[in-house]
Scaffold this active site. Structure first.
Site, PDB file in Angstrom:
ATOM      1  N   LYS A  53       0.847  -1.205   0.000  1.00 54.46           N
ATOM      2  CA  LYS A  53       0.000   0.000   0.000  1.00 54.46           C
ATOM      3  C   LYS A  53       0.879   1.250   0.000  1.00 54.46           C
ATOM      4  O   LYS A  53       0.595   2.213  -0.715  1.00 54.46           O
ATOM      5  CB  LYS A  53      -0.951  -0.015   1.212  1.00 54.46           C
ATOM      6  CG  LYS A  53      -2.075  -1.038   1.049  1.00 54.46           C
ATOM      7  CD  LYS A  53      -2.898  -1.298   2.306  1.00 54.46           C
ATOM      8  CE  LYS A  53      -3.836  -2.475   2.065  1.00 54.46           C
ATOM      9  NZ  LYS A  53      -4.676  -2.831   3.216  1.00 54.46           N
ATOM     10  N   GLN A  97      -4.792  -1.627   9.307  1.00 55.12           N
ATOM     11  CA  GLN A  97      -4.700  -2.956   8.701  1.00 55.12           C
ATOM     12  C   GLN A  97      -5.312  -4.005   9.630  1.00 55.12           C
ATOM     13  O   GLN A  97      -5.010  -4.041  10.822  1.00 55.12           O
ATOM     14  CB  GLN A  97      -3.224  -3.290   8.387  1.00 55.12           C
ATOM     15  CG  GLN A  97      -3.014  -4.581   7.610  1.00 55.12           C
ATOM     16  CD  GLN A  97      -3.634  -4.559   6.214  1.00 55.12           C
ATOM     17  OE1 GLN A  97      -3.689  -3.541   5.545  1.00 55.12           O
ATOM     18  NE2 GLN A  97      -4.104  -5.699   5.767  1.00 55.12           N
ATOM     19  N   ASP A 120     -11.089   2.603   3.668  1.00 55.13           N
ATOM     20  CA  ASP A 120     -11.390   1.171   3.523  1.00 55.13           C
ATOM     21  C   ASP A 120     -12.890   0.930   3.363  1.00 55.13           C
ATOM     22  O   ASP A 120     -13.319  -0.154   2.989  1.00 55.13           O
ATOM     23  CB  ASP A 120     -10.921   0.409   4.772  1.00 55.13           C
ATOM     24  CG  ASP A 120      -9.605  -0.316   4.561  1.00 55.13           C
ATOM     25  OD1 ASP A 120      -9.374  -0.788   3.424  1.00 55.13           O
ATOM     26  OD2 ASP A 120      -8.837  -0.438   5.526  1.00 55.13           O
TER      27      ASP A 120
HETATM   28  N1  GUN Z   1      -7.208  -7.092   5.879  1.00 56.78           N
HETATM   29  C1  GUN Z   1      -7.598  -7.860   4.843  1.00 56.78           C
HETATM   30  N2  GUN Z   1      -8.093  -7.093   3.844  1.00 56.78           N
HETATM   31  C2  GUN Z   1      -8.014  -5.821   4.270  1.00 56.78           C
HETATM   32  C3  GUN Z   1      -8.372  -4.578   3.688  1.00 56.78           C
HETATM   33  O1  GUN Z   1      -8.876  -4.471   2.566  1.00 56.78           O
HETATM   34  N3  GUN Z   1      -8.130  -3.482   4.455  1.00 56.78           N
HETATM   35  C4  GUN Z   1      -7.590  -3.552   5.688  1.00 56.78           C
HETATM   36  N4  GUN Z   1      -7.406  -2.424   6.371  1.00 56.78           N
HETATM   37  N5  GUN Z   1      -7.249  -4.693   6.258  1.00 56.78           N
HETATM   38  C5  GUN Z   1      -7.475  -5.814   5.542  1.00 56.78           C
END
Ligand code: GUN
Length: 281
Positions: A53, A97, A120
């Site tokens: 990211k 995350q 998100d």
């Molecule tokens: N963990 C698994 N997929 C995601 C996601 O799309 N965003 C975040 N923040 N954590 C995750």
């Protein structure tokens, strides 16, 4: 006709290039999109996701603020950091995350993020906006990536029978909502569904988000179906595979996403899109 193998790597790269150009323009107007990325603990998969990211931010020209916190971080400390970031002007998006360590209440954390910075799209406010049909806010990243893959492959959703296998908050439920918003006729299946095979076999568009390697087999697939595979499963031989038995299903399908290189790369591209949106909202 030959099956279309939907190239998520290429499509996500196209989106990132479009965003890069958009960010260059925004910077000329004095706007620099900023994303705070918070990682708590040492989950190896999460570390890879977070690093990807940050790399995507760098590529597009989004400023990233990185917070890598120890496993022992308390819920209060994390809430305090989010409260500060909610008030930081330079930070337009906040990403925590998941999964979080067990001693931290995930729902409480997601609720504490300012909905206008919730890139998100996990905050109940934004989830609710999606479900009442509000089109102007954030879209959930993996589900929006799936819609984008379908649309950029010139596949129509309207009127199609869409079957989603899986009902998670991150994929199953929101992708069903987005398919519905695009005028698909949507069925959600899960572990307690009866006659799963028969239902899948009726799908024009089948989205597999179960988390079980090769769960969808050729006998569950209609000739000419569009197959979207959200699964990422590691086999004993170390290879990655999806929830759909790719080799045996691909010849029946009109289009199919591979694993890796299908839905996976789209999640980050759509996250970046939300970050740019957050900066101009
Ligand atoms: N963990 C698994 N997929 C995601 C996601 O799309 N965003 C975040 N923040 N954590 C995750």
């Amino acid at each position: 006709m030959e099956t279309l193998i939907i190239d998520g790597k290429k499509i996500s790269q196209d989106i990132k290039d479009e965003l890069k150009a958009e960010v260059e323009d925004l910077k000329k107007k004095g706007i620099e999109p900023g994303l705070a990325v918070i990682l708590v603990g040492n989950n190896p998969a999460s570390k890879v996701y977070v690093s990807n990211k940050k790399k995507a931010c760098e590529y597009i020209g989004i400023r990233s603020f990185s917070y890598e916190l120890p496993e022992e971080t308390s819920e209060e400390e994390l809430l305090k950091l989010i409260k500060d970031l909610n008030q930081t002007k330079e930070v337009h998006g906040i990403l925590v995350q998941l999964p979080l360590p067990k001693h931290i209440d995930e729902n409480k954390i997601l609720l504490s993020i300012d909905p206008s910075k919730d890139v998100d799209c996990f905050h109940p406010y934004n989830v609710g906006m999606i479900s009442i049909g509000e089109l102007n806010g954030f879209l959930p990243c993996t589900p929006a990536g799936i819609i984008e893959l379908i649309k950029r492959s010139q596949i129509e959703i309207e009127g199609k029978k869409c079957v989603v296998v899986g009902r998670s908050n991150i994929v199953g439920k929101p992708v069903a909502n987005l398919l519905l918003r695009n005028n698909g006729t949507v069925t959600i299946c899960h572990s307690r569904t009866k006659n799963l095979k028969e239902i899948c076999k009726e799908a024009d568009i089948l989205v597999a988000a179960i988390g079980k390697a090769n769960f969808i087999t050729a006998d569950m697939v209609k000739d000419g179906a569009v197959l979207i595979d959200v699964g990422i499963n590691r086999l004993e031989n170390g290879k990655l595979c999806g929830d759909i038995d790719f080799e045996n299903c691909k010849d029946k399908a009109m289009a199919i996403t591979p694993v890796p290189g299908g839905v996976g790369p789209m999640t980050i591209a759509m996250l970046m899109k939300n970050c740019v949106k957050a900066a101009i909202m």
